[in-house]
Design an enzyme around this catalytic site. Structure first.
Site, PDB file in Angstrom:
ATOM      1  N   ASP A 104      39.964  41.937  38.049  1.00  0.00           N
ATOM      2  CA  ASP A 104      38.618  41.710  37.514  1.00  0.00           C
ATOM      3  C   ASP A 104      37.840  43.030  37.517  1.00  0.00           C
ATOM      4  OD1 ASP A 104      36.411  40.526  36.408  1.00  0.00           O
ATOM      5  OD2 ASP A 104      35.792  39.451  38.207  1.00  0.00           O
ATOM      6  N   HIS A 137      39.823  34.452  39.025  1.00  0.00           N
ATOM      7  CA  HIS A 137      39.180  34.897  40.276  1.00  0.00           C
ATOM      8  C   HIS A 137      38.773  33.765  41.217  1.00  0.00           C
ATOM      9  CE1 HIS A 137      35.777  34.058  37.690  1.00  0.00           C
ATOM     10  NE2 HIS A 137      35.766  35.251  37.117  1.00  0.00           N
ATOM     11  N   LEU A 164      37.575  46.290  29.810  1.00  0.00           N
ATOM     12  CA  LEU A 164      37.633  47.660  29.297  1.00  0.00           C
ATOM     13  C   LEU A 164      36.373  48.041  28.521  1.00  0.00           C
ATOM     14  CD1 LEU A 164      41.381  47.881  28.172  1.00  0.00           C
ATOM     15  CD2 LEU A 164      40.329  48.638  30.319  1.00  0.00           C
TER      16      LEU A 164
END
Length: 428
Positions: A303, A230, A59
């Site tokens: 992600d 990931h 963010l």
């Protein structure tokens, strides 16, 4: 808060049902439901899912508000069907103290578009040298349970062991960005045929796989929880599968872009395809899909990595790594997993809501769509087809690899504790 009836939706892809939302809660699930003064949403042919949960979101606030803010990022999350996101720690300042994680948590409360659960840094300043204030961040108002130096690998085995031991005290989890730094110095893309032909520095699969192998062994040794961020290679899948067969407490995530895109796209030299870990081969993509289908990979995490225009509109070598993903994640999962028959919608709910909420120990999310549960819900039109237009994104950044690509499915409504954050595909 008024009552809402979602009429005729297929809950997790099952038979059509009506769902009555009363205040913050699902009051009733059935057929032919009626309620006085209720707003009715006709949802024939649509899929009703529990609100999506993202374990891996950037963010950018505090420090890089030119890329994203908590407000714009949570708006993007709501448009994508998410009711909760985990905000990564690589901010400026780094989220390595109780004060910073509480700041991010309070900004999430103020935004009101989805719940924001801060992720605390494992080490001070993400420098990999000294453990951050893990206990203080957990005991803070933010109640941090997930810790990660994402963007950097905790490459020191002793530091990683200490972190795994520390978080056991409160059932926390260390989420590892698996990248052996010495093996990826100067790397620009996946190491393989394409990198050799283009003359770009290669990023070998073993740089990821060696760290995962080490960390699942460490987690088993200390009896703690490790989560692999990931995951991107077929070899990584095999290591996680082996660790799970031993009964070790290991979980893993895959991004939507690693389920769809390959390193062949780098031939365009378009920096929108530059990401960490890099896009891999077609064989890796197929292995990741199969692993997500059979449960070896626990969940999908976006992600979501927003960057301003100037950090991507430049030559490949100078470009930042990462791509936005919150607003397209569910569509990519539908295309790669549902439309291919690898997952049904109940499986999507499991991989994008139930499991990520369980891994993050996130209360009130990842719950069944049934009476008495919090009304955190996502309504999806799976028949929709449309080209991705980043100009319409709620995110502050536009670095999507899907611009102009036709993707299936569209989130029509998102409900956060009974309040509509998205109505007819638009922010409420």
């Amino acid at each position: 808060m008024s009552k809402i009836i979602v009429r005729g939706a297929r809950i997790l892809g099952g038979e059509p049902r009506d769902v009555l939302i009363d205040g913050e809660t699902i009051a009733e699930v059935g057929t032919g439901l009626d309620a006085e003064v209720a707003t009715v949403i006709e949802a024939e042919g649509q899929i009703l899912l529990p609100g999506l949960v993202d374990l891996h979101t950037h963010l950018r606030e505090p420090g890089r508000e030119d890329s994203e803010t908590v407000l714009t990022g949570t708006k993007a999350a709501a448009v994508g069907g998410f009711t909760a996101v985990h905000a990564m720690a690589n901010t400026f300042p780094v989220a390595d103290t109780a004060g910073v994680v509480e700041q991010v948590w309070r900004l999430g409360k103020e935004s009101g578009y989805c719940d924001v659960q801060p992720v605390g840094a494992v080490t001070v300043g993400l420098e990999g040298k000294k453990l951050a204030e893990l206990g203080a961040m957990h005991d803070s108002a933010a109640g941090v349970k997930v810790f990660s130096d994402d963007g950097k690998c905790v490459d020191d085995a002793v530091i990683m062991r200490r972190a795994l031991e520390y978080v056991k005290a409160f059932d926390g989890v260390v989420a590892q960005h698996a990248q052996e730094p010495r093996l990826t110095e100067g790397a620009q893309m996946n190491e393989g045929i394409v990198s050799a032909e283009l003359g770009l520095g290669g990023w070998p699969a073993v740089a990821e796989e060696s760290i995962i192998a080490r960390d699942v062994l460490l987690a088993a040794h200390v009896g703690s929880r490790v989560h692999i961020c990931h995951l991107s290679t077929a070899g990584s899948v095999e290591i996680v599968r082996w660790a799970k067969s031993k009964g070790w407490n290991v979980t893993a995530e895959v991004t939507p872009h690693h389920l769809l895109l390959t390193d062949e796209l780098v031939r365009t030299y378009n920096p929108v395809y530059k990401v960490n870990p890099p896009l891999r081969t077609e064989a890796d993509v197929l292995a990741l899909r199969e692993a997500l289908a059979d449960g070896t990979i626990d969940c999908v995490a976006t992600d979501h990595a927003p960057h301003p225009h100037e950090d991507k509109d430049c030559e490949w070598a100078a470009a930042a790594m990462g791509m936005v993903g919150l607003e397209t994640a569910l569509s990519v999962v539908q295309q790669t997993m549902v439309d291919t028959g690898l997952l049904d919608w109940a499986g999507v709910a499991d991989r994008m809501s139930f499991r990520p909420a369980a891994i993050g120990r996130l209360e009130g999310h990842g719950r069944p769509v049934s009476a008495g549960e919090p009304a955190n819900l996502t309504l999806v039109d799976p028949a929709y087809r449309g080209a991705v237009d980043p100009a319409g994104f709620a995110s502050r950044s536009r670095n999507t690899p899907y611009e102009g690509r036709e993707l299936p499915g569209r989130v029509t409504h998102t409900f956060l504790r009974g309040r509509a954050t998205v109505v007819d595909g638009k922010l409420a």
